[in-house]
Enzyme design. Sequence first.
Site, PDB file in Angstrom:
ATOM      1  N   SER A  85       0.834  -1.205   0.000  1.00 21.27           N
ATOM      2  CA  SER A  85       0.000   0.000   0.000  1.00 21.27           C
ATOM      3  C   SER A  85       0.864   1.248   0.000  1.00 21.27           C
ATOM      4  O   SER A  85       0.525   2.254  -0.643  1.00 21.27           O
ATOM      5  CB  SER A  85      -0.922  -0.004   1.224  1.00 21.27           C
ATOM      6  N   TYR A  86       1.966   1.197   0.705  1.00 20.12           N
ATOM      7  CA  TYR A  86       2.894   2.338   0.746  1.00 20.12           C
ATOM      8  C   TYR A  86       3.401   2.656  -0.659  1.00 20.12           C
ATOM      9  O   TYR A  86       3.421   3.815  -1.088  1.00 20.12           O
ATOM     10  CB  TYR A  86       4.057   2.001   1.679  1.00 20.12           C
ATOM     11  N   GLY A  87       3.820   1.619  -1.387  1.00 17.47           N
ATOM     12  CA  GLY A  87       4.309   1.828  -2.739  1.00 17.47           C
ATOM     13  C   GLY A  87       3.232   2.349  -3.672  1.00 17.47           C
ATOM     14  O   GLY A  87       3.491   3.198  -4.530  1.00 17.47           O
TER      15      GLY A  87
END
Length: 259
Positions: A85-87
């Site tokens: 999700s961060y990416g």
Amino acid sequence: MALRAALEGCGEIIDLAHASTPKVTVANPILELQDNIVPLLNLLEAAQDLPDLRKLLVASSGGTVYGIASDLPISEDHPTSPVSSYGITKLVVERYALIHHLIKGLPSTVVRPANAYGPGQKPFTGQGFIATAMGMALSGKPVTIFGAGDTIRDYIHVRDVASGLVAALSGGLSGEAYNIGTAVGLSNLDVVESIKAIAVRENIPVEVNRVDARGIDVPANILSYEKLRAHTGWRPRETFEAGLSEMWQEMKLIMARYE
């Protein structure tokens, strides 16, 4: 209104803001979007009205936006397929910045730094393997290694990140994305062995605790910096050995505050 007032008269903006870490986004991806995408859009809209703006530099993440690499080192034309999700959020950040350039003429440029390390990095924050590994060693606790320890990353000194940002700001082209890396990969075990070599001189043992691998960790991430070098002349200058020794000395002072 406060943001517009703060930006008034700016000719250059570097956006390094991000309100979460890779670990946090796994637990709450909706909060990740609310805390990062909405503020970015507010910044882009405010910057659109600045008559003297020459460059808006937006920091993405070379460590996460590419996902599983098909070629190493990774160049900027490699497919972007993040596995966390961060990416995904970082990729959205840069896409919004670049679409504002394409449609509205905003002079935005994206940078994709590798895994930064160096003085000032705090341990135990969920971001920064080297800082946490040093912090654990200095606390007399084992360093946690996910999986077999063969996860490979491109570690770049914070001074090289800073000089890369300046290079992209001054010589990078609007509408482009640039990696800021070293084109050299080190595994987690390589890093631990390098820390051990420093710690042994002070009779500090470094132990390893192996736990299950994480799904958000791609096997290898090494960034090519040839595009930034070709456009600006930039290249990394700091050696890993010297940077690690410098960081170790400061980490001892940081850890003394935990006692």
